[in-house]
Each structure stands twice: as C-alpha cells, then as structure tokens.
Design a protein around this motif. Structure first.
Motif, PDB file in Angstrom:
ATOM      1  N   UNK A  86       0.819  -1.210   0.000  1.00  0.00           N
ATOM      2  CA  UNK A  86       0.000   0.000   0.000  1.00  0.00           C
ATOM      3  C   UNK A  86       0.855   1.262   0.000  1.00  0.00           C
ATOM      4  N   UNK A  87       1.962   1.255   0.718  1.00  0.00           N
ATOM      5  CA  UNK A  87       2.858   2.410   0.753  1.00  0.00           C
ATOM      6  C   UNK A  87       3.411   2.720  -0.639  1.00  0.00           C
ATOM      7  N   UNK A  88       3.716   1.655  -1.393  1.00  0.00           N
ATOM      8  CA  UNK A  88       4.274   1.847  -2.726  1.00  0.00           C
ATOM      9  C   UNK A  88       3.196   2.149  -3.760  1.00  0.00           C
ATOM     10  N   UNK A  89       1.944   1.875  -3.438  1.00  0.00           N
ATOM     11  CA  UNK A  89       0.865   2.075  -4.394  1.00  0.00           C
ATOM     12  C   UNK A  89       1.014   1.205  -5.631  1.00  0.00           C
ATOM     13  N   UNK A  90       1.377  -0.052  -5.410  1.00  0.00           N
ATOM     14  CA  UNK A  90       1.677  -0.962  -6.506  1.00  0.00           C
ATOM     15  C   UNK A  90       0.442  -1.337  -7.328  1.00  0.00           C
ATOM     16  N   UNK A  91       0.663  -1.642  -8.591  1.00  0.00           N
ATOM     17  CA  UNK A  91      -0.354  -2.261  -9.433  1.00  0.00           C
ATOM     18  C   UNK A  91      -0.106  -3.762  -9.388  1.00  0.00           C
TER      19      UNK A  91
END
Length: 425
Positions: A86-91
């Motif tokens: 979530x911190x990285x906002x990954x796809x």
C-alpha cells in the motif's frame, strides 16, 4: 513491535530472509515456526550470518538490540507485506487456477516486462508465506507486480487477496486439483472464484477466457477484459500447433512458442490479452512469448540423440494429466511413450480418478505406457500397460533401449519426482 515501527527498519535492509541457510547480507530475518521447526532458535545464528535484524516472537536467551519482538512472526510478515504494497501504491495482477498458473505467470511477466518494470512470484512461492515474500521483494521501481496464488482449501485465495490486494485478476481454469482439500470439483470452483469475488467487491478488473462456460457463469460482472475464439471477445484468438509446440494467431499475427502442449496456447492467449490491455506493442508481445523458455520440469522439451522427452513432472492432477495424454496422442510420430506417476491430494476420489486415466490410456494411440506409484499400480488394466508399485521398481525394470525414435511424456505429481527418470534414460 507493530508493523509501522518495523517498516522503517525493513527499508534499511537489503531484503527478507526466512532460512538461515540462505541469509543475505543486511537482510531482515523472520523467525517462522512450523510443525517441526521453530526458527526463533536460529535468530542469533541469522545475525551472525549477516542479517541486520531478526523478527522473533519468543524471548531470546541473549538480548540483542537487533532482535525485533512481535506477537506473531507470520502475521507480522503478512501485515508488513500488505503495508509495503500500500505504501508503494503498486499495481498488482493476481493469478490463480487449477492448471497452468505458473506458466501463465511467467508468460505474463515476459510480455509485460517488455514495457514495464515488473516483479513476479519467484518459482512456486504462492502460499501464505510466498505471497508476502513476493510483495516484500518489490520496490519503488516496480511498476507492475504479478502475484501467483495457490490454494488447496476454501478461503485460502480470499486470505491471499487480503494480503496482496490485487487490482486485476485472472483464473486460468477450474480443474480436478486438490480435490481432497476442496471437497470435489464444486469446491475447487468456489475456492478459486474467491479471486473474482474480491475483484468484484472492490470494483477491480477481471481478465476472462470467454470460451470457458464455467468462468462465464462465475463472473457475471461488467469490468472484464476478455479473450477467446469468439468474435465477441476483446481479443479474438485462434489456437495453433506446430509439431509439439503451442501457438496462437491474433489479428493475422502468428506467435509460435517454445512450450509443448496445445493447452499452453490458452496460457499464451491470456498473456497476450493482458499485455494488450496494458498497451504493450504487438511486436514486443510476440518477442516476449516466443523468447520464453520453460524450465523447472514444466512443459519442457528435452532432445536426446534419437528421442525427445516432454518433461512435465512438476505436478499432476486428472485435468492436466488428461490434457497431456491428448497432446501426446495428437503428435505425428510412430513411437509414443508415456511414463506417468501417481496424482496426489485426490482424497476419496483417488481410486476413481486413477482408473479413469488408466482407461483413457487403454483407448489411446500411445504405443508404450508405464505407470508408476501405488494408486496406478492398483488400477485394472490390460497387459499392454506396464505398472510399477514404486519408482525403485520402475528404475530397475525399465528398458531404455525401447525408446528409439520415440516421443516420451513424463508426468506425475511433485512427490513422485519423475524427473529422476532422466538419470537412467
């Protein structure tokens, strides 16, 4: 300590380790527990071997400021992975299914990596430990993560979705795998469909094989991107085969793989479809599919002096076994040989499913058939099929000189380790 406190320390580290035999310098060691081991007892050793921190959930004999005490190491690993994701906002693309999910994952990674910085599940690390490790291996450079999710009982895919929180998802198929844990084929469908349920609940996108009636029924959802032989599909595909190798044709472009088995054409089509959705150029998709070389005993072609081996010994269930047999039957050769090992995790269905495969072999055009393992040994067959109770019996009684100019299929469950056959071929 809570995940919010551990996270800054994790960012100082080179990665994550869970095995003191494979410690990497400056990694964060997680002292996991199992039925027959407790890695808390190896925390000191982990630090000595180069770990920067050790996450533990028992009081150490010798205090050390590099020990990070938590309530439960496994849940901390899982929570940290979700927090990191979530911190990285990954796809994230989530992937599951009864057959072909690892090959599909590798193909998807091969085509998407032509345009994006990708990170995919390494090998078969697809469970409640492997999924968190996959997520924690990603970093700020990662643009798309491809996360394989394995399961052998209900609610497991739901749990893994809660960790990975996929934005997209694809189910390869519903087959007769892990019947013992799922409680039959209906249980398999329900369990694997937990990925679809998560995506629908969170209004995310599903990649769908429109030709699969079961998947069509289980989806019933608007945010889908489809492929199939139907003109109604977003990506219309024709399946081809050149000798033993699978291929596809899309928009007049023919793509030929190095994957044996016609069933792998659908895995190619799925990868092509997902890459198309993410706007990868067609020529790059073709490169990614055609240059992928299978490994790890999955759909490999191994050429010997006067025969070829189709090595597909990583795993087996009734659905994949039947597909492999049909693929061998379709090949244009005068000498076809099948060496097949037991299928595990069948539960009360084991006797029926092994007999069904034996009956299919009796009706086939395969010239020589060797069955290995207790379950196959107990099947009722004609004298044309040679059976061995154990691998040791097989290795002692098998005559390799019977294989001149043959194509040989080797397939069985992981526990059978039929790749050992190569030692005496």
């Amino acid at each position: 300590m809570k995940k919010e406190e551990i996270y800054p320390l994790f960012l100082e580290c080179s990665g994550v380790s869970t095995d003191t035999r494979k410690i990497t310098e400056n990694s964060m060691f997680f002292a996991l527990k199992g039925e027959n081991f407790n890695a808390n007892t190896f925390a000191v050793e982990a630090l000595k071997k180069g770990a920067k921190y050790a996450v533990i959930d028992e009081d150490p004999e010798t205090p050390n400021e590099r020990f990070l005490k938590v309530d439960d190491v496994l849940s901390t690993l899982q929570d940290l992975a979700t927090y990191h994701r979530e911190k990285l906002g990954l796809t994230i693309i989530g992937l599951t299914g009864s057959n072909g999910k690892t090959t599909s994952k590798e193909l998807i990674n091969s085509v998407l990596s032509k345009k994006y910085k990708t990170k995919a599940t390494f090998g078969n690390l697809n469970n409640h430990i492997g999924v968190p490790l996959t997520l924690l291996s990603m970093n700020r450079e990662t643009e798309i993560g491809i996360v394989e999710m394995g399961a052998n009982h209900q609610k497991e895919i739901e749990f893994l979705c809660g960790i990975a929180k996929p934005n997209y998802g694809y189910i390869t198929n519903f087959g007769k795998a892990h019947l013992e844990g799922f409680g039959g084929i209906e249980g398999v469908i329900k369990g694997k469909s937990e990925l679809y349920q998560y995506l629908k609940k969170n209004e995310k996108t599903i990649f769908l094989n429109i030709d699969d009636p079961i998947q069509q029924k289980e989806t019933s959802y608007s945010k889908v991107f489809t492929f199939g032989e139907s003109s109604e599909a977003d990506v219309e595909v024709a399946y081809t085969q050149n000798g033993s190798f699978a291929g596809i044709k899309v928009n007049g472009l023919h793509v030929q793989s190095k994957l044996t088995g016609s069933y792998n054409a659908k895995n190619m089509a799925a990868a092509y479809t997902i890459a198309t959705f993410f706007e990868v150029e067609q020529k790059l998709i073709r490169e990614g599919l055609e240059n992928y070389i299978p490994g790890n005993n999955r759909s490999q072609i191994i050429s010997k002096e006067n025969y070829q081996i189709i090595m597909d010994a990583y795993n087996a269930n009734p659905t994949s076994m039947a597909a492999a047999i049909e693929n061998l039957e379709s090949m244009d050769t005068t000498n076809k040989v099948a060496i097949l090992g037991d299928m595990f995790e069948m539960g009360p269905e084991a006797e029926k499913e092994h007999q069904a495969i034996a009956d299919k072999l009796e009706r086939s055009n395969i010239h020589r058939i060797f069955l290995v393992g207790e379950n196959f040994y107990r099947t009722s067959t004609s004298n044309d099929i040679t059976k061995f109770r154990t691998f040791e019996d097989f290795s002692a009684g098998f005559k390799p000189w019977q294989l001149d100019n043959a194509i040989i299929l080797i397939k069985g469950s992981r526990g059978m380790a039929l790749e050992r056959t190569l030692e005496f071929l």
